[in-house]
Design a protein around this motif. Structure first.
Motif, PDB file in Angstrom:
ATOM      1  N   LEU A 133       0.825  -1.201   0.000  1.00 17.37           N
ATOM      2  CA  LEU A 133       0.000   0.000   0.000  1.00 17.37           C
ATOM      3  C   LEU A 133       0.863   1.257   0.000  1.00 17.37           C
ATOM      4  O   LEU A 133       0.482   2.290  -0.515  1.00 17.37           O
ATOM      5  CB  LEU A 133      -0.918   0.011   1.238  1.00 17.37           C
ATOM      6  CG  LEU A 133      -2.121  -0.926   1.183  1.00 17.37           C
ATOM      7  CD1 LEU A 133      -2.853  -0.927   2.504  1.00 17.37           C
ATOM      8  CD2 LEU A 133      -3.071  -0.516   0.075  1.00 17.37           C
ATOM      9  N   GLU A 148       0.603   3.588 -12.646  1.00 24.94           N
ATOM     10  CA  GLU A 148      -0.840   3.633 -12.910  1.00 24.94           C
ATOM     11  C   GLU A 148      -1.281   5.024 -13.349  1.00 24.94           C
ATOM     12  O   GLU A 148      -2.195   5.159 -14.158  1.00 24.94           O
ATOM     13  CB  GLU A 148      -1.622   3.187 -11.675  1.00 24.94           C
ATOM     14  CG  GLU A 148      -1.540   1.687 -11.411  1.00 24.94           C
ATOM     15  CD  GLU A 148      -2.104   0.861 -12.562  1.00 24.94           C
ATOM     16  OE1 GLU A 148      -3.121   1.246 -13.148  1.00 24.94           O
ATOM     17  OE2 GLU A 148      -1.502  -0.180 -12.878  1.00 24.94           O
ATOM     18  N   VAL A 171     -15.385  -2.604  -7.225  1.00 24.41           N
ATOM     19  CA  VAL A 171     -13.955  -2.877  -7.345  1.00 24.41           C
ATOM     20  C   VAL A 171     -13.418  -3.423  -6.016  1.00 24.41           C
ATOM     21  O   VAL A 171     -12.596  -4.330  -5.997  1.00 24.41           O
ATOM     22  CB  VAL A 171     -13.187  -1.609  -7.766  1.00 24.41           C
ATOM     23  CG1 VAL A 171     -11.699  -1.864  -7.815  1.00 24.41           C
ATOM     24  CG2 VAL A 171     -13.675  -1.132  -9.117  1.00 24.41           C
ATOM     25  N   TRP A 178     -15.090  -5.221  -3.865  1.00 24.74           N
ATOM     26  CA  TRP A 178     -15.573  -6.588  -3.677  1.00 24.74           C
ATOM     27  C   TRP A 178     -14.630  -7.615  -4.296  1.00 24.74           C
ATOM     28  O   TRP A 178     -14.481  -8.715  -3.775  1.00 24.74           O
ATOM     29  CB  TRP A 178     -16.941  -6.788  -4.344  1.00 24.74           C
ATOM     30  CG  TRP A 178     -18.060  -6.036  -3.720  1.00 24.74           C
ATOM     31  CD1 TRP A 178     -18.134  -5.593  -2.438  1.00 24.74           C
ATOM     32  CD2 TRP A 178     -19.269  -5.634  -4.365  1.00 24.74           C
ATOM     33  NE1 TRP A 178     -19.302  -4.928  -2.247  1.00 24.74           N
ATOM     34  CE2 TRP A 178     -20.026  -4.940  -3.397  1.00 24.74           C
ATOM     35  CE3 TRP A 178     -19.780  -5.791  -5.646  1.00 24.74           C
ATOM     36  CZ2 TRP A 178     -21.281  -4.414  -3.682  1.00 24.74           C
ATOM     37  CZ3 TRP A 178     -21.027  -5.269  -5.929  1.00 24.74           C
ATOM     38  CH2 TRP A 178     -21.766  -4.585  -4.971  1.00 24.74           C
ATOM     39  N   VAL A 179     -14.012  -7.260  -5.422  1.00 21.21           N
ATOM     40  CA  VAL A 179     -13.354  -8.289  -6.219  1.00 21.21           C
ATOM     41  C   VAL A 179     -11.997  -8.717  -5.675  1.00 21.21           C
ATOM     42  O   VAL A 179     -11.849  -9.822  -5.176  1.00 21.21           O
ATOM     43  CB  VAL A 179     -13.228  -7.842  -7.695  1.00 21.21           C
ATOM     44  CG1 VAL A 179     -12.534  -8.912  -8.511  1.00 21.21           C
ATOM     45  CG2 VAL A 179     -14.614  -7.616  -8.258  1.00 21.21           C
ATOM     46  N   ASN A 180     -11.006  -7.845  -5.755  1.00 25.03           N
ATOM     47  CA  ASN A 180      -9.667  -8.303  -5.396  1.00 25.03           C
ATOM     48  C   ASN A 180      -9.236  -7.975  -3.971  1.00 25.03           C
ATOM     49  O   ASN A 180      -8.255  -8.500  -3.483  1.00 25.03           O
ATOM     50  CB  ASN A 180      -8.640  -7.730  -6.368  1.00 25.03           C
ATOM     51  CG  ASN A 180      -8.800  -8.368  -7.717  1.00 25.03           C
ATOM     52  OD1 ASN A 180      -9.169  -9.530  -7.794  1.00 25.03           O
ATOM     53  ND2 ASN A 180      -8.538  -7.627  -8.764  1.00 25.03           N
ATOM     54  N   THR A 226      -7.711  -5.525  -2.728  1.00 23.30           N
ATOM     55  CA  THR A 226      -6.520  -4.725  -2.485  1.00 23.30           C
ATOM     56  C   THR A 226      -6.786  -3.233  -2.669  1.00 23.30           C
ATOM     57  O   THR A 226      -5.949  -2.419  -2.310  1.00 23.30           O
ATOM     58  CB  THR A 226      -5.375  -5.127  -3.437  1.00 23.30           C
ATOM     59  OG1 THR A 226      -5.841  -5.011  -4.779  1.00 23.30           O
ATOM     60  CG2 THR A 226      -4.910  -6.534  -3.190  1.00 23.30           C
ATOM     61  N   LEU A 283      -7.889   0.421  -2.016  1.00 22.38           N
ATOM     62  CA  LEU A 283      -8.014   1.187  -0.769  1.00 22.38           C
ATOM     63  C   LEU A 283      -9.477   1.426  -0.397  1.00 22.38           C
ATOM     64  O   LEU A 283      -9.845   1.362   0.768  1.00 22.38           O
ATOM     65  CB  LEU A 283      -7.326   2.540  -0.916  1.00 22.38           C
ATOM     66  CG  LEU A 283      -5.807   2.580  -0.888  1.00 22.38           C
ATOM     67  CD1 LEU A 283      -5.334   3.999  -1.166  1.00 22.38           C
ATOM     68  CD2 LEU A 283      -5.271   2.096   0.440  1.00 22.38           C
ATOM     69  N   ALA A 340       0.559   5.854  -1.204  1.00 17.23           N
ATOM     70  CA  ALA A 340      -0.516   4.861  -1.119  1.00 17.23           C
ATOM     71  C   ALA A 340      -1.592   5.133  -2.166  1.00 17.23           C
ATOM     72  O   ALA A 340      -2.079   4.222  -2.832  1.00 17.23           O
ATOM     73  CB  ALA A 340      -1.125   4.863   0.276  1.00 17.23           C
ATOM     74  N   SER A 397      -0.614   4.267  -5.922  1.00 14.80           N
ATOM     75  CA  SER A 397      -0.174   2.906  -6.240  1.00 14.80           C
ATOM     76  C   SER A 397      -1.247   2.161  -7.036  1.00 14.80           C
ATOM     77  O   SER A 397      -2.330   2.676  -7.278  1.00 14.80           O
ATOM     78  CB  SER A 397       0.130   2.148  -4.950  1.00 14.80           C
ATOM     79  OG  SER A 397      -1.076   1.858  -4.291  1.00 14.80           O
ATOM     80  N   ALA A 398      -0.914   0.927  -7.426  1.00 15.48           N
ATOM     81  CA  ALA A 398      -1.857   0.127  -8.227  1.00 15.48           C
ATOM     82  C   ALA A 398      -3.151  -0.134  -7.463  1.00 15.48           C
ATOM     83  O   ALA A 398      -4.185  -0.394  -8.067  1.00 15.48           O
ATOM     84  CB  ALA A 398      -1.207  -1.187  -8.628  1.00 15.48           C
ATOM     85  N   SER A 399      -3.108  -0.078  -6.126  1.00 13.94           N
ATOM     86  CA  SER A 399      -4.324  -0.316  -5.341  1.00 13.94           C
ATOM     87  C   SER A 399      -4.984   0.991  -4.912  1.00 13.94           C
ATOM     88  O   SER A 399      -5.897   0.985  -4.099  1.00 13.94           O
ATOM     89  CB  SER A 399      -3.984  -1.155  -4.106  1.00 13.94           C
ATOM     90  OG  SER A 399      -2.925  -0.553  -3.390  1.00 13.94           O
ATOM     91  N   TRP A 401      -6.482   5.051  -8.863  1.00 12.92           N
ATOM     92  CA  TRP A 401      -6.645   4.711 -10.285  1.00 12.92           C
ATOM     93  C   TRP A 401      -7.475   3.464 -10.486  1.00 12.92           C
ATOM     94  O   TRP A 401      -7.856   3.132 -11.609  1.00 12.92           O
ATOM     95  CB  TRP A 401      -5.280   4.583 -10.973  1.00 12.92           C
ATOM     96  CG  TRP A 401      -4.442   5.776 -10.723  1.00 12.92           C
ATOM     97  CD1 TRP A 401      -3.301   5.833  -9.981  1.00 12.92           C
ATOM     98  CD2 TRP A 401      -4.671   7.121 -11.171  1.00 12.92           C
ATOM     99  NE1 TRP A 401      -2.825   7.117  -9.935  1.00 12.92           N
ATOM    100  CE2 TRP A 401      -3.638   7.931 -10.667  1.00 12.92           C
ATOM    101  CE3 TRP A 401      -5.668   7.715 -11.959  1.00 12.92           C
ATOM    102  CZ2 TRP A 401      -3.558   9.296 -10.903  1.00 12.92           C
ATOM    103  CZ3 TRP A 401      -5.582   9.073 -12.196  1.00 12.92           C
ATOM    104  CH2 TRP A 401      -4.550   9.855 -11.679  1.00 12.92           C
ATOM    105  N   ARG A 402      -7.773   2.725  -9.399  1.00 12.90           N
ATOM    106  CA  ARG A 402      -8.685   1.573  -9.546  1.00 12.90           C
ATOM    107  C   ARG A 402     -10.144   2.023  -9.604  1.00 12.90           C
ATOM    108  O   ARG A 402     -11.019   1.221  -9.921  1.00 12.90           O
ATOM    109  CB  ARG A 402      -8.527   0.580  -8.382  1.00 12.90           C
ATOM    110  CG  ARG A 402      -7.180  -0.065  -8.224  1.00 12.90           C
ATOM    111  CD  ARG A 402      -6.892  -1.254  -9.127  1.00 12.90           C
ATOM    112  NE  ARG A 402      -8.010  -2.025  -9.588  1.00 12.90           N
ATOM    113  CZ  ARG A 402      -8.270  -3.256  -9.212  1.00 12.90           C
ATOM    114  NH1 ARG A 402      -7.520  -3.850  -8.328  1.00 12.90           N
ATOM    115  NH2 ARG A 402      -9.267  -3.924  -9.739  1.00 12.90           N
ATOM    116  N   ARG A 414     -13.503   3.209 -10.861  1.00 11.38           N
ATOM    117  CA  ARG A 414     -14.117   3.213 -12.188  1.00 11.38           C
ATOM    118  C   ARG A 414     -15.352   4.111 -12.221  1.00 11.38           C
ATOM    119  O   ARG A 414     -16.199   3.967 -13.102  1.00 11.38           O
ATOM    120  CB  ARG A 414     -14.503   1.791 -12.589  1.00 11.38           C
ATOM    121  CG  ARG A 414     -13.420   0.774 -12.445  1.00 11.38           C
ATOM    122  CD  ARG A 414     -12.441   0.828 -13.599  1.00 11.38           C
ATOM    123  NE  ARG A 414     -11.441  -0.203 -13.460  1.00 11.38           N
ATOM    124  CZ  ARG A 414     -10.191   0.017 -13.090  1.00 11.38           C
ATOM    125  NH1 ARG A 414      -9.789   1.243 -12.835  1.00 11.38           N
ATOM    126  NH2 ARG A 414      -9.337  -0.968 -12.964  1.00 11.38           N
TER     127      ARG A 414
END
Lengths: 131, 232
Positions: free
Chosen positions: A13, A20, B156, B158-160, B162, B164, B190, B193-195, B198-199, B201
């Motif tokens: 985290l 991204e 988002v 619910w699925v993975n 990761t 935030l 934080a 990051s990929a989590s 930008w996750r 939608r």
């Protein structure tokens, strides 16, 4: 800054990466560029010329010019990257099982790489028989 | 009026999967769903487990999926739902028993954005002053009660597991747009990051779920902008 993460999940985290963000910006820019490239493509092949008159000779003549090689290669590269990244978002959102997600991505990325390879090869290495 | 209350119950010692239990409860139209749960627990089945503390929409303990929408049981009236009411635990977090979920992943994301004032500069003699306009800028984020309604309504999340989640990003927004705060780079680690943001939608589930009427999706977009303009 002191390291505060105690577990792997926390470290992830806090991990610093702008990747991204760059993808997000790329999606916006490539989307806009693609719209104009594709409108141009349609305009030239469906409005300025009669769609029914397009045959092998017409395509071969166009694709033996460097300008159209680059133009079509841009469409190919941007569409595959833009679409591929969109597909990555979809897979990240919808494929729940991590192992299945990994292998789906392997298949999708391989397919995209193959299409890119095939497209580039025929654009730049194919002899269209036009001087 | 007579209300049919369907509760998705789960006892880890007994069941492999959650199962629906139905209760008939006598209720006033102005009763809250929390009152119905009390009636079941106190008069019909004492084994029913759920969280509640203040009962007035401030502590954020009793977020539940009521008739398919995340809401606070203490702020939802029977007359707004009808005579058949379904209650499920909020989604995306492990259920411990009945309506009680493990909130730890939610608070881990909350801690990751460092939800406290960061300012290493020496404090002035009296206090760090702020104009009313500067205070207004982050006002929406201060309304959050950490009930997890938004985060557990997010597809988002619910699925993975990761991501935030909206709540952590709202908390980050509250400090990012505070004129006294200097910790944006630490939080961006934080958030970027990929989590992180930008996750998102922009499904808008969070904005619909928020019992405090915070425009959650708008705040998430503002954080995206802040990261973008910080970099370019």
């Amino acid at each position: 800054m002191a390291i505060r993460s105690k577990r792997y999940a926390e470290a992830r985290l806090e991990a610093s990466s702008n990747l991204e963000l760059y993808w997000w910006v790329f999606m916006r820019i490539s989307g806009v560029v693609l719209v104009f490239l594709l409108i141009g493509h349609m305009w030239m092949n469906a409005v300025l010329t009669d769609l029914n008159s397009i045959n092998y000779d017409y395509v071969a003549k166009r694709l033996s010019q460097t300008t159209w090689k680059v133009y079509d290669w841009l469409i190919l590269a941007l569409a595959l990257l833009h679409g591929g990244n969109g597909l990555r978002y979809v897979l990240d959102d919808w494929v729940r099982n991590p192992a299945r997600r990994f292998w789906t991505k392997v298949v999708v990325y391989s397919l995209l790489a193959f299409l890119f390879f095939l497209g580039s090869l025929s654009l730049f290495n194919h002899d269209f028989g036009v001087n | 009026m007579q209300v049919t209350l369907k509760i998705l119950r789960f006892d880890p010692g007994k069941n492999a999967k959650p199962e629906w239990h139905t209760y008939q409860v006598e209720a006033e139209p102005t009763d809250r769903v929390l009152d119905l749960l009390h009636k079941v627990k106190w008069e019909q089945d004492g084994t029913l487990a759920f969280r509640r503390s203040c009962g007035h929409g401030i502590c954020g303990s009793d977020a539940m999926l009521i008739n398919g929408r995340n809401r606070l049981a203490c702020k939802t009236l029977v007359k707004d739902l009808g005579s058949v009411i379904t209650v499920e635990p909020i989604r995306g977090l492990p259920v411990e028993k009945d309506l009680v979920v493990d909130m730890e992943p939610f608070f881990a994301a909350y801690r990751a954005v460092k939800p406290y004032l960061i300012n290493e500069e020496p404090p002035p003699a009296r206090e760090r002053l702020q104009s009313p306009e500067e205070r207004e800028r982050y006002d929406q984020g201060t309304k959050c009660i950490l009930c997890a309604s938004c985060t557990t309504s997010c597809p988002v999340f619910w699925v993975n597991g990761t991501y935030l989640g909206p709540a952590a990003i709202v908390q980050a927004h509250r400090f990012l747009f505070d004129s006294r705060d200097r910790g944006k780079r630490e939080r961006f680690k934080a958030l970027g990051s990929a989590s992180g943001v930008w996750r998102c939608r922009t499904a808008y589930n969070c904005t619909e779920a928020c019992p405090r009427e915070i425009p959650v999706t708008q705040l998430i977009e503002e954080v995206k902008r802040a990261i973008l303009f910080d970099r370019f």
